[in-house]
Write a protein that holds these residues in place. Structure first.
Motif, mmCIF file in Angstrom:
data_model
loop_
_atom_site.group_PDB
_atom_site.id
_atom_site.type_symbol
_atom_site.label_atom_id
_atom_site.label_comp_id
_atom_site.label_asym_id
_atom_site.label_seq_id
_atom_site.Cartn_x
_atom_site.Cartn_y
_atom_site.Cartn_z
ATOM 1 N N GLN A 67 3.753 6.726 6.531
ATOM 2 C CA GLN A 67 4.188 5.398 6.950
ATOM 3 C C GLN A 67 5.611 5.466 7.519
ATOM 4 O O GLN A 67 5.953 4.775 8.456
ATOM 5 C CB GLN A 67 4.161 4.448 5.733
ATOM 6 C CG GLN A 67 3.330 3.223 5.963
ATOM 7 C CD GLN A 67 3.031 2.440 4.684
ATOM 8 O OE1 GLN A 67 3.041 2.965 3.566
ATOM 9 N NE2 GLN A 67 2.758 1.175 4.853
ATOM 10 N N ARG A 125 -5.351 -3.976 -0.775
ATOM 11 C CA ARG A 125 -4.155 -4.816 -0.671
ATOM 12 C C ARG A 125 -2.892 -3.958 -0.772
ATOM 13 O O ARG A 125 -2.944 -2.822 -1.234
ATOM 14 C CB ARG A 125 -4.172 -5.910 -1.761
ATOM 15 C CG ARG A 125 -4.126 -5.364 -3.138
ATOM 16 C CD ARG A 125 -3.988 -6.422 -4.216
ATOM 17 N NE ARG A 125 -4.084 -5.761 -5.524
ATOM 18 C CZ ARG A 125 -3.129 -5.030 -6.064
ATOM 19 N NH1 ARG A 125 -1.977 -4.856 -5.438
ATOM 20 N NH2 ARG A 125 -3.311 -4.434 -7.228
ATOM 21 N N SER A 126 -1.778 -4.550 -0.352
ATOM 22 C CA SER A 126 -0.489 -3.861 -0.426
ATOM 23 C C SER A 126 -0.192 -3.510 -1.887
ATOM 24 O O SER A 126 -0.344 -4.352 -2.771
ATOM 25 C CB SER A 126 0.586 -4.801 0.131
ATOM 26 O OG SER A 126 1.815 -4.160 0.116
ATOM 27 N N GLY A 127 0.181 -2.272 -2.131
ATOM 28 C CA GLY A 127 0.463 -1.829 -3.498
ATOM 29 C C GLY A 127 -0.758 -1.297 -4.218
ATOM 30 O O GLY A 127 -0.681 -0.911 -5.391
ATOM 31 N N SER A 128 -1.917 -1.245 -3.539
ATOM 32 C CA SER A 128 -3.138 -0.787 -4.229
ATOM 33 C C SER A 128 -3.188 0.731 -4.373
ATOM 34 O O SER A 128 -4.002 1.256 -5.134
ATOM 35 C CB SER A 128 -4.385 -1.295 -3.495
ATOM 36 O OG SER A 128 -4.420 -0.803 -2.173
ATOM 37 N N GLY A 129 -2.340 1.463 -3.616
ATOM 38 C CA GLY A 129 -2.288 2.913 -3.813
ATOM 39 C C GLY A 129 -2.740 3.748 -2.634
ATOM 40 O O GLY A 129 -2.953 4.954 -2.765
ATOM 41 N N LYS A 130 -2.852 3.146 -1.453
ATOM 42 C CA LYS A 130 -3.319 3.894 -0.274
ATOM 43 C C LYS A 130 -2.342 5.023 0.091
ATOM 44 O O LYS A 130 -2.758 6.166 0.305
ATOM 45 C CB LYS A 130 -3.497 2.943 0.927
ATOM 46 C CG LYS A 130 -4.462 1.797 0.665
ATOM 47 C CD LYS A 130 -4.622 0.890 1.871
ATOM 48 C CE LYS A 130 -3.355 0.166 2.289
ATOM 49 N NZ LYS A 130 -2.818 -0.761 1.255
ATOM 50 N N SER A 131 -1.050 4.686 0.153
ATOM 51 C CA SER A 131 -0.067 5.717 0.516
ATOM 52 C C SER A 131 0.048 6.760 -0.590
ATOM 53 O O SER A 131 0.215 7.952 -0.309
ATOM 54 C CB SER A 131 1.304 5.087 0.779
ATOM 55 O OG SER A 131 1.225 4.199 1.870
ATOM 56 N N ALA A 132 -0.039 6.313 -1.827
ATOM 57 C CA ALA A 132 0.010 7.270 -2.954
ATOM 58 C C ALA A 132 -1.154 8.249 -2.847
ATOM 59 O O ALA A 132 -0.989 9.462 -3.070
ATOM 60 C CB ALA A 132 -0.040 6.497 -4.277
ATOM 61 N N HIS A 173 7.779 2.848 -14.409
ATOM 62 C CA HIS A 173 8.736 1.849 -13.959
ATOM 63 C C HIS A 173 9.411 1.283 -15.198
ATOM 64 O O HIS A 173 8.833 1.345 -16.295
ATOM 65 C CB HIS A 173 8.024 0.707 -13.216
ATOM 66 C CG HIS A 173 7.387 1.147 -11.936
ATOM 67 N ND1 HIS A 173 8.087 1.267 -10.770
ATOM 68 C CD2 HIS A 173 6.119 1.524 -11.646
ATOM 69 C CE1 HIS A 173 7.280 1.685 -9.818
ATOM 70 N NE2 HIS A 173 6.081 1.860 -10.320
ATOM 71 N N PHE A 182 2.658 6.097 -12.339
ATOM 72 C CA PHE A 182 4.091 6.028 -12.048
ATOM 73 C C PHE A 182 4.779 5.254 -13.154
ATOM 74 O O PHE A 182 4.236 4.269 -13.657
ATOM 75 C CB PHE A 182 4.353 5.319 -10.709
ATOM 76 C CG PHE A 182 3.855 6.086 -9.517
ATOM 77 C CD1 PHE A 182 4.460 7.284 -9.148
ATOM 78 C CD2 PHE A 182 2.786 5.615 -8.767
ATOM 79 C CE1 PHE A 182 4.007 7.997 -8.044
ATOM 80 C CE2 PHE A 182 2.334 6.323 -7.658
ATOM 81 C CZ PHE A 182 2.947 7.514 -7.305
ATOM 82 N N GLU A 186 -1.259 3.740 8.229
ATOM 83 C CA GLU A 186 -0.953 2.569 9.065
ATOM 84 C C GLU A 186 -0.547 2.976 10.485
ATOM 85 O O GLU A 186 0.538 2.603 10.957
ATOM 86 C CB GLU A 186 0.199 1.757 8.433
ATOM 87 C CG GLU A 186 0.021 1.408 6.983
ATOM 88 C CD GLU A 186 -0.924 0.233 6.749
ATOM 89 O OE1 GLU A 186 -1.441 -0.309 7.750
ATOM 90 O OE2 GLU A 186 -1.157 -0.102 5.592
ATOM 91 N N HIS A 208 -4.444 -1.703 7.297
ATOM 92 C CA HIS A 208 -4.785 -3.114 7.095
ATOM 93 C C HIS A 208 -5.428 -3.681 8.363
ATOM 94 O O HIS A 208 -5.769 -4.852 8.400
ATOM 95 C CB HIS A 208 -3.510 -3.939 6.845
ATOM 96 C CG HIS A 208 -2.837 -3.636 5.555
ATOM 97 N ND1 HIS A 208 -3.306 -4.089 4.359
ATOM 98 C CD2 HIS A 208 -1.720 -2.935 5.267
ATOM 99 C CE1 HIS A 208 -2.499 -3.689 3.380
ATOM 100 N NE2 HIS A 208 -1.537 -2.970 3.909
ATOM 101 N N VAL A 254 -1.911 4.114 -10.843
ATOM 102 C CA VAL A 254 -2.291 3.705 -9.492
ATOM 103 C C VAL A 254 -3.660 4.283 -9.121
ATOM 104 O O VAL A 254 -4.460 3.611 -8.470
ATOM 105 C CB VAL A 254 -1.207 4.145 -8.488
ATOM 106 C CG1 VAL A 254 -1.617 3.812 -7.064
ATOM 107 C CG2 VAL A 254 0.107 3.454 -8.806
#
Ligand SMILES: Nc1ncnc2c1ncn2[C@@H]1O[C@H](COP(=O)(O)OP(=O)(O)OP(=O)(O)O)[C@@H](O)[C@H]1O
Ligand SMILES: [Mg+2]
Length: 222
Positions: free
Chosen positions: A87, A43-50, A17, A15, A168, A200, A24
């Motif tokens: 999410q 962790r948050s931002g590690s790329g699970k949703s991506a 920025h 991505f 989640e 999580h 990611v």
């Protein structure tokens, strides 16, 4: 060789920025068999949703590919093949709760399409099981976020998809609602769905057949 229900091969996703590019996913591999429930932590931002967006065909990798039953996907497959609970839930706001849950069944074409009575019964069974059976005639904006989350799960599983991707699924639930959600996810796997859950929540990890963790753009076993 055995062909998995879901196979992510060498997925890369970068991505852009203003502060610079972030890679990611860096050649991520994942195989999930039919009937297997895999949880993804990290962790948050590690790329699970991506990752889930790529697995569900809502996003495209820079390189690598996603195979469903050995076939490459182009765009998002139909709901009875791959159902996604993002999410942000993505309920249709102009439809009632009951209509939302019935949607994957109504959209199903051809032989596998159930009749109206079977659709009504499947919708009630799911909503009752998740403790939101009395809300079938309400619209999503008339529900709490935790109630909407259960409705979105009911919709995702109503058509008995081959693959279920959920992000989640317990994030907004009170402790009393969690067992029904976990029970439904387990039942989906037992009925043959390949289930991937990004979470999580330690309670969700406990019902997994296999746990993996996202770190540095790759998945590691736990
Ligand atoms: N569409 C996008 N455009 C730009 N950057 C993105 C986009 N989607 C995700 N990212 C970036 O990719 C990284 C991974 O985000 P992602 O949402 O997958 O994390 P996550 O592991 O699901 O986190 P959480 O546990 O908080 O849900 C983050 O650095 C995020 O800023
Ligand atoms: Mg996420």
């Amino acid at each position: 060789m055995n062909v998995p229900a879901l196979h992510a091969k060498a997925l890369r996703r970068r991505f852009s920025h203003p502060g610079g590019d972030v890679e990611v996913l860096r050649g991520l591999e994942l195989r999930v068999e039919a009937g297997e429930l895999v949880t993804v932590s990290g962790r948050s931002g590690s790329g699970k949703s991506a990752l889930l967006a790529l697995l569900g065909g809502f996003d495209s990798p820079d390189s690598g590919c996603v195979l469903l039953d050995g076939e490459s996907i182009a765009g998002a497959p139909p709901w009875h093949t791959c159902a996604v609970l993002p999410q942000a839930l993505g309920l249709a706001l102009e439809l009632t709760v009951g209509e939302n849950v019935a949607l994957p069944l109504r959209l199903r074409a051809g032989e596998g399409r159930p009749g109206p009575a079977a659709i009504r019964s499947r919708v009630s069974e799911l909503l009752d099981g998740l403790g939101v059976g009395t809300l079938a005639d309400r619209y999503p904006h008339e529900l709490s976020f935790g109630q909407q989350q259960r409705v979105a799960l009911a919709r995702a599983v109503s058509g008995r998809p081959k693959i279920l991707l959920t992000d989640e699924p317990t994030a907004h639930l009170d402790a009393g609602s969690v067992p029904a959600v976990l029970g439904l996810l387990r039942r989906c796997a037992e009925e043959g769905t390949a289930v991937v859950v990004a979470t999580h929540d330690e309670e969700v990890h406990r019902i997994a057949d296999r746990r993996v963790r996202m770190a540095d753009g790759l998945l590691a076993g736990i």
